[in-house]
Write a protein that holds these residues in place. Structure first.
Motif, PDB file in Angstrom:
ATOM      1  N   ALA A 155      30.964  -3.555  -0.465  1.00  0.00           N
ATOM      2  CA  ALA A 155      31.834  -3.949  -1.579  1.00  0.00           C
ATOM      3  C   ALA A 155      33.302  -3.630  -1.286  1.00  0.00           C
ATOM      4  CB  ALA A 155      31.390  -3.238  -2.855  1.00  0.00           C
ATOM      5  N   GLY A 156      33.552  -2.992  -0.151  1.00  0.00           N
ATOM      6  CA  GLY A 156      34.931  -2.673   0.217  1.00  0.00           C
ATOM      7  C   GLY A 156      35.480  -1.461  -0.498  1.00  0.00           C
ATOM      8  N   ILE A 157      34.605  -0.620  -1.028  1.00  0.00           N
ATOM      9  CA  ILE A 157      35.054   0.598  -1.712  1.00  0.00           C
ATOM     10  C   ILE A 157      35.533   1.593  -0.644  1.00  0.00           C
ATOM     11  CG2 ILE A 157      34.367   2.494  -3.248  1.00  0.00           C
ATOM     12  CD1 ILE A 157      34.044  -0.275  -4.591  1.00  0.00           C
ATOM     13  N   PRO A 158      36.774   2.090  -0.762  1.00  0.00           N
ATOM     14  CA  PRO A 158      37.245   3.061   0.241  1.00  0.00           C
ATOM     15  C   PRO A 158      36.429   4.346   0.189  1.00  0.00           C
ATOM     16  CG  PRO A 158      39.040   2.366  -1.226  1.00  0.00           C
ATOM     17  CD  PRO A 158      37.777   1.830  -1.805  1.00  0.00           C
ATOM     18  N   MET A 159      35.916   4.757   1.334  1.00  0.00           N
ATOM     19  CA  MET A 159      35.087   5.962   1.396  1.00  0.00           C
ATOM     20  C   MET A 159      35.506   6.818   2.580  1.00  0.00           C
ATOM     21  SD  MET A 159      31.561   4.061   0.441  1.00  0.00           S
ATOM     22  CE  MET A 159      30.393   5.237   1.033  1.00  0.00           C
ATOM     23  N   LYS A 160      35.367   8.117   2.412  1.00  0.00           N
ATOM     24  CA  LYS A 160      35.741   9.028   3.505  1.00  0.00           C
ATOM     25  C   LYS A 160      34.695   9.023   4.605  1.00  0.00           C
ATOM     26  CE  LYS A 160      38.372  12.031   0.493  1.00  0.00           C
ATOM     27  NZ  LYS A 160      38.241  13.180  -0.377  1.00  0.00           N
ATOM     28  N   GLY A 161      33.519   8.511   4.305  1.00  0.00           N
ATOM     29  CA  GLY A 161      32.434   8.489   5.286  1.00  0.00           C
ATOM     30  C   GLY A 161      31.171   8.002   4.612  1.00  0.00           C
ATOM     31  N   LEU A 162      30.084   8.047   5.340  1.00  0.00           N
ATOM     32  CA  LEU A 162      28.804   7.572   4.808  1.00  0.00           C
ATOM     33  C   LEU A 162      28.015   8.737   4.206  1.00  0.00           C
ATOM     34  CD1 LEU A 162      27.837   5.412   7.923  1.00  0.00           C
ATOM     35  CD2 LEU A 162      28.859   4.585   5.787  1.00  0.00           C
ATOM     36  N   VAL A 163      26.988   8.400   3.460  1.00  0.00           N
ATOM     37  CA  VAL A 163      26.040   9.404   2.951  1.00  0.00           C
ATOM     38  C   VAL A 163      24.655   8.977   3.426  1.00  0.00           C
ATOM     39  CG1 VAL A 163      25.006  10.435   0.879  1.00  0.00           C
ATOM     40  CG2 VAL A 163      27.450   9.913   0.908  1.00  0.00           C
ATOM     41  N   ALA A 164      23.879   9.918   3.919  1.00  0.00           N
ATOM     42  CA  ALA A 164      22.485   9.628   4.311  1.00  0.00           C
ATOM     43  C   ALA A 164      21.578  10.619   3.588  1.00  0.00           C
ATOM     44  CB  ALA A 164      22.307   9.743   5.814  1.00  0.00           C
ATOM     45  N   ALA A 165      20.327  10.226   3.397  1.00  0.00           N
ATOM     46  CA  ALA A 165      19.402  11.094   2.678  1.00  0.00           C
ATOM     47  C   ALA A 165      18.000  10.993   3.265  1.00  0.00           C
ATOM     48  CB  ALA A 165      19.371  10.718   1.195  1.00  0.00           C
ATOM     49  N   CYS A 166      17.302  12.113   3.220  1.00  0.00           N
ATOM     50  CA  CYS A 166      15.946  12.181   3.765  1.00  0.00           C
ATOM     51  C   CYS A 166      15.275  13.416   3.160  1.00  0.00           C
ATOM     52  CB  CYS A 166      16.046  12.329   5.286  1.00  0.00           C
ATOM     53  SG  CYS A 166      14.468  12.285   6.129  1.00  0.00           S
ATOM     54  N   ALA A 167      13.966  13.361   3.017  1.00  0.00           N
ATOM     55  CA  ALA A 167      13.246  14.520   2.470  1.00  0.00           C
ATOM     56  C   ALA A 167      12.510  15.254   3.587  1.00  0.00           C
ATOM     57  CB  ALA A 167      12.254  14.066   1.412  1.00  0.00           C
ATOM     58  N   VAL A 168      12.254  16.516   3.335  1.00  0.00           N
ATOM     59  CA  VAL A 168      11.384  17.293   4.209  1.00  0.00           C
ATOM     60  C   VAL A 168      10.355  17.940   3.282  1.00  0.00           C
ATOM     61  CG1 VAL A 168      12.824  19.386   4.135  1.00  0.00           C
ATOM     62  CG2 VAL A 168      11.376  18.979   6.117  1.00  0.00           C
ATOM     63  N   GLY A 169       9.171  18.184   3.807  1.00  0.00           N
ATOM     64  CA  GLY A 169       8.147  18.787   2.966  1.00  0.00           C
ATOM     65  C   GLY A 169       7.220  19.641   3.794  1.00  0.00           C
ATOM     66  N   LYS A 170       6.114  20.073   3.176  1.00  0.00           N
ATOM     67  CA  LYS A 170       5.194  20.973   3.887  1.00  0.00           C
ATOM     68  C   LYS A 170       3.760  20.528   3.660  1.00  0.00           C
ATOM     69  CE  LYS A 170       4.124  25.884   4.026  1.00  0.00           C
ATOM     70  NZ  LYS A 170       4.372  27.150   3.329  1.00  0.00           N
ATOM     71  N   VAL A 171       3.061  20.334   4.765  1.00  0.00           N
ATOM     72  CA  VAL A 171       1.622  20.057   4.699  1.00  0.00           C
ATOM     73  C   VAL A 171       0.930  20.861   5.800  1.00  0.00           C
ATOM     74  CG1 VAL A 171       1.743  17.705   3.723  1.00  0.00           C
ATOM     75  CG2 VAL A 171       1.841  17.995   6.196  1.00  0.00           C
ATOM     76  N   ASP A 172      -0.298  21.234   5.576  1.00  0.00           N
ATOM     77  CA  ASP A 172      -1.053  22.055   6.548  1.00  0.00           C
ATOM     78  C   ASP A 172      -0.226  23.249   7.039  1.00  0.00           C
ATOM     79  OD1 ASP A 172      -2.995  20.151   6.310  1.00  0.00           O
ATOM     80  OD2 ASP A 172      -2.747  19.295   8.329  1.00  0.00           O
ATOM     81  N   GLY A 173       0.596  23.807   6.172  1.00  0.00           N
ATOM     82  CA  GLY A 173       1.405  24.962   6.552  1.00  0.00           C
ATOM     83  C   GLY A 173       2.568  24.639   7.476  1.00  0.00           C
ATOM     84  N   GLN A 174       2.838  23.365   7.712  1.00  0.00           N
ATOM     85  CA  GLN A 174       3.939  22.984   8.617  1.00  0.00           C
ATOM     86  C   GLN A 174       4.960  22.117   7.899  1.00  0.00           C
ATOM     87  OE1 GLN A 174       3.399  21.587  12.673  1.00  0.00           O
ATOM     88  NE2 GLN A 174       1.214  21.886  12.456  1.00  0.00           N
ATOM     89  N   LEU A 175       6.219  22.249   8.314  1.00  0.00           N
ATOM     90  CA  LEU A 175       7.265  21.394   7.753  1.00  0.00           C
ATOM     91  C   LEU A 175       7.177  20.017   8.390  1.00  0.00           C
ATOM     92  CD1 LEU A 175      10.288  23.867   7.752  1.00  0.00           C
ATOM     93  CD2 LEU A 175       8.931  23.108   5.790  1.00  0.00           C
ATOM     94  N   VAL A 176       7.321  18.983   7.569  1.00  0.00           N
ATOM     95  CA  VAL A 176       7.287  17.603   8.080  1.00  0.00           C
ATOM     96  C   VAL A 176       8.460  16.825   7.494  1.00  0.00           C
ATOM     97  CG1 VAL A 176       4.805  17.423   8.555  1.00  0.00           C
ATOM     98  CG2 VAL A 176       5.628  16.925   6.267  1.00  0.00           C
ATOM     99  N   LEU A 177       9.082  16.016   8.333  1.00  0.00           N
ATOM    100  CA  LEU A 177      10.247  15.246   7.908  1.00  0.00           C
ATOM    101  C   LEU A 177       9.797  13.929   7.288  1.00  0.00           C
ATOM    102  CD1 LEU A 177      13.372  15.376   8.086  1.00  0.00           C
ATOM    103  CD2 LEU A 177      13.220  14.139  10.250  1.00  0.00           C
TER     104      LEU A 177
END
Ligand code: ADP
Length: 246
Positions: free
Chosen positions: A149-171
């Motif tokens: 849209a041409g909105i002036p921005m200082k940079g990008l934003v990214a997002a991701c979750a991390v969680g836990k299964v079987d006692g291990q962290l998973v991305l």
């Protein structure tokens, strides 16, 4: 809904969908998919399908909502009625209201609102197909729609979750990991690494949270690269694209 799997990670460290613990799901993006919006982006991430549209900057009505020194950024996250197995009741819910609020705030440090006093910038994130991680998928799409849209921005934003299964962290949790896992920690960050959204569901130790954040940083680096490739494809010259491919 499927039953809880006996094991989420096999003896070789491979998850049920074939990924390693630190691997994100495949992501594809396409910008400029809506002609009536000022900016748009369609994003697929695993089985998630999200469409983001940006309208503005435009005059804000009613005028009493206008901010004299800057634009108002409004973010609306919505899940389509047909986006999950059971139909979702149309209209705002507590969940979507909360996600809209925190996701809008995730763009606070990057959108240069001071250039558009009294204006409004509307961001709509529509989840067409949901499969865990939709708020993060929506943020990744909204970032590109804002740039489109041409909105002036200082940079990008990214997002991701991390969680836990079987006692291990998973991305980047998939649906069974999200449903039956021990924790879900969605995070958004700027290119400078400043965290702009962090929510947590479940239980993690301080060490796990810190390690999780580092895993998300790695994931977000990959997402920034995907976003930048999409930007080059949309706005770059053929020479610039070649440099990226090399
Ligand atoms: P996120 O999608 O950001 O991970 P949640 O952790 O709240 O958010 O939801 C996880 C997943 O659960 C969603 O991606 C979606 O697949 C499913 N889900 C969420 N809300 C509903 C709902 N009201 N009905 C059916 N499924 C839902």
């Amino acid at each position: 809904m499927s039953d809880k799997p006996e094991k989420f990670i096999d003896e070789n460290g491979i998850r049920l969908d074939g990924r390693r613990v630190d691997e994100i799901r495949p992501m594809t993006v396409e910008m400029g998919v809506l002609t009536r919006a000022d900016g748009s982006c369609y994003l697929e991430w695993g089985n998630n399908k999200v469409l983001a549209a940006v309208y503005g900057p435009r005059e804000l009505h009613p005028r009493r909502l206008q901010r004299p020194g800057e634009a108002l950024v409004r973010y609306r996250y919505n899940m389509a009625a047909f986006s999950v197995e059971d139909r979702i009741r149309p209209g705002p819910s507590r969940r979507s209201t909360e996600i809209s609020k925190v996701s809008g705030e995730a763009f606070e440090p990057v959108v240069m609102k001071q250039f558009y006093p009294s204006a409004v910038i509307d961001v709509f994130a529509e989840v067409l197909q949901a499969d865990a991680g939709t708020r993060t998928a929506a943020i990744n799409a909204a970032t590109l729609a804002l740039v489109d849209a041409g909105i002036p921005m200082k940079g990008l934003v990214a997002a991701c979750a991390v969680g836990k299964v079987d006692g291990q962290l998973v991305l980047d949790l998939n649906k069974p990991e999200d449903n039956y896992g021990d924790a879900d920690l969605p995070i958004a960050m700027t290119e400078d690494g400043d965290i702009t959204l962090l929510q947590m569901d479940g239980n993690l130790t301080v060490e796990e949270v810190n390690k999780g954040i580092e895993m998300v940083r790695e994931g977000c680096e990959q997402i920034f690269a995907i976003q930048k490739a999409a930007l080059l494809e949309r706005f770059g010259t053929a020479e610039e694209e070649e440099v990226l491919e090399d």
